[in-house]
Write a protein that holds these residues in place. Structure first.
Motif, PDB file in Angstrom:
ATOM      1  N   GLN A 276      76.962 -23.013 -44.726  1.00 23.65           N
ATOM      2  CA  GLN A 276      76.220 -22.891 -44.158  1.00 23.65           C
ATOM      3  C   GLN A 276      76.341 -24.167 -43.549  1.00 23.65           C
ATOM      4  O   GLN A 276      76.333 -24.994 -42.894  1.00 23.65           O
ATOM      5  CB  GLN A 276      75.506 -21.777 -43.317  1.00 23.65           C
TER       6      GLN A 276
ATOM      7  N   VAL B  60      64.949 -20.655 -48.971  1.00 23.04           N
ATOM      8  CA  VAL B  60      65.458 -18.970 -48.604  1.00 23.04           C
ATOM      9  C   VAL B  60      65.758 -18.130 -49.010  1.00 23.04           C
ATOM     10  O   VAL B  60      66.274 -18.097 -50.557  1.00 23.04           O
ATOM     11  CB  VAL B  60      67.283 -19.549 -47.610  1.00 23.04           C
TER      12      VAL B  60
ATOM     13  N   VAL C  76      62.754 -17.162 -44.695  1.00 21.77           N
ATOM     14  CA  VAL C  76      62.548 -18.717 -44.959  1.00 21.77           C
ATOM     15  C   VAL C  76      61.240 -19.143 -44.898  1.00 21.77           C
ATOM     16  O   VAL C  76      60.596 -19.534 -43.949  1.00 21.77           O
ATOM     17  CB  VAL C  76      63.653 -19.580 -43.257  1.00 21.77           C
TER      18      VAL C  76
ATOM     19  N   LEU D 198      65.868 -12.033 -44.835  1.00 21.47           N
ATOM     20  CA  LEU D 198      66.390 -13.306 -45.528  1.00 21.47           C
ATOM     21  C   LEU D 198      64.703 -13.711 -44.837  1.00 21.47           C
ATOM     22  O   LEU D 198      63.583 -12.733 -43.818  1.00 21.47           O
ATOM     23  CB  LEU D 198      66.746 -14.321 -44.174  1.00 21.47           C
TER      24      LEU D 198
ATOM     25  N   ILE E 226      74.990 -18.604 -47.224  1.00 18.33           N
ATOM     26  CA  ILE E 226      73.602 -20.086 -46.647  1.00 18.33           C
ATOM     27  C   ILE E 226      74.562 -21.322 -47.078  1.00 18.33           C
ATOM     28  O   ILE E 226      73.783 -21.848 -46.538  1.00 18.33           O
ATOM     29  CB  ILE E 226      72.786 -19.007 -47.095  1.00 18.33           C
TER      30      ILE E 226
ATOM     31  N   PRO F 162      70.647 -13.423 -38.472  1.00 16.35           N
ATOM     32  CA  PRO F 162      70.897 -13.336 -39.962  1.00 16.35           C
ATOM     33  C   PRO F 162      72.102 -12.627 -39.985  1.00 16.35           C
ATOM     34  O   PRO F 162      72.273 -12.032 -39.174  1.00 16.35           O
ATOM     35  CB  PRO F 162      69.358 -12.867 -39.797  1.00 16.35           C
TER      36      PRO F 162
ATOM     37  N   VAL G 224      66.481 -14.183 -50.346  1.00 16.53           N
ATOM     38  CA  VAL G 224      67.211 -13.403 -49.732  1.00 16.53           C
ATOM     39  C   VAL G 224      66.929 -12.425 -50.917  1.00 16.53           C
ATOM     40  O   VAL G 224      66.944 -12.189 -51.601  1.00 16.53           O
ATOM     41  CB  VAL G 224      68.746 -14.138 -50.291  1.00 16.53           C
TER      42      VAL G 224
ATOM     43  N   GLU H 297      69.994 -21.708 -36.930  1.00 11.05           N
ATOM     44  CA  GLU H 297      71.078 -20.362 -37.371  1.00 11.05           C
ATOM     45  C   GLU H 297      71.093 -19.288 -37.486  1.00 11.05           C
ATOM     46  O   GLU H 297      71.593 -17.712 -37.847  1.00 11.05           O
ATOM     47  CB  GLU H 297      72.282 -21.731 -37.901  1.00 11.05           C
ATOM     48  N   LEU H 298      70.126 -19.857 -39.068  1.00  8.87           N
ATOM     49  CA  LEU H 298      69.439 -18.506 -39.519  1.00  8.87           C
ATOM     50  C   LEU H 298      68.865 -18.070 -39.336  1.00  8.87           C
ATOM     51  O   LEU H 298      68.575 -16.739 -39.233  1.00  8.87           O
ATOM     52  CB  LEU H 298      68.539 -18.879 -41.133  1.00  8.87           C
TER      53      LEU H 298
ATOM     54  N   LEU I 227      70.709 -25.752 -38.776  1.00  9.66           N
ATOM     55  CA  LEU I 227      71.006 -25.234 -39.574  1.00  9.66           C
ATOM     56  C   LEU I 227      70.064 -23.552 -39.580  1.00  9.66           C
ATOM     57  O   LEU I 227      69.926 -22.405 -39.517  1.00  9.66           O
ATOM     58  CB  LEU I 227      71.216 -25.168 -40.987  1.00  9.66           C
ATOM     59  N   VAL I 228      68.446 -23.748 -39.587  1.00  6.93           N
ATOM     60  CA  VAL I 228      67.097 -23.287 -39.691  1.00  6.93           C
ATOM     61  C   VAL I 228      67.663 -22.133 -38.319  1.00  6.93           C
ATOM     62  O   VAL I 228      67.221 -21.386 -39.014  1.00  6.93           O
ATOM     63  CB  VAL I 228      66.002 -23.766 -39.948  1.00  6.93           C
TER      64      VAL I 228
END
Length: 152
Positions: free
Chosen positions: A46, A26, A121, A119, A43, A113, A28, A108-109, A105-106
């Protein structure tokens, strides 16, 4: 023999990360350095709640975009206004261990965001990433309902 505290966090995580698999990277990007650090730490937190490992944020080089404007159009070339816009970048690698849920997790990202930053990914696992039907957007859900009903 050195104590685990003296070895540092990287040395303590090394045996665990040997058996883990890197799932995502990821990146940022933010205009404020504290914002980039806060989002990277969020992150990481999380990832821990989903059972994944994220050792920490790596600082990447800051990109600086400079602009200079003449104050006067025809004269006074030496009189200029200068401005700089900096983009601070951080990289967080997410590792999956047994019993972790990296797909959640992915998702949710992607779905929520963080505000004030960008972001990107990069997924790094062999299986295809398939989003669950509940995580799809409202518009996609409506199209799917229309197709299921047989309408055009």
């Amino acid at each position: 023999e050195a104590s685990p505290r003296a070895m540092g966090r990287g040395a303590r995580l090394a045996p665990i990360l040997q058996h883990a698999k890197r799932v995502a990277s990821v990146k940022v990007k933010a205009h404020h350095p504290h914002m980039a650090d806060e989002v990277a730490e969020a992150i990481r937190a999380q990832a821990l709640t989903h059972g994944c490992l994220a050792p920490g944020a790596v600082r990447l080089p800051t990109h600086t975009h400079t602009i200079s404007l003449l104050r006067s159009v025809h004269v006074n070339k030496k009189s200029q206004e200068k401005a700089a816009l900096r983009t601070h970048k951080r990289l967080v690698d997410v590792y999956a261990v047994e019993g972790s849920a990296p797909a959640l997790l992915v998702e949710e990202l992607f779905d929520r965001p963080p505000m004030g930053c960008h972001l990107s990914v990069t997924l790094r696992w062999e299986e295809a990433f398939v989003r669950s039907p509940g995580a799809a957007g409202q518009r996609e859900g409506e199209e799917g309902a229309r197709e299921a009903a047989g309408g055009a």
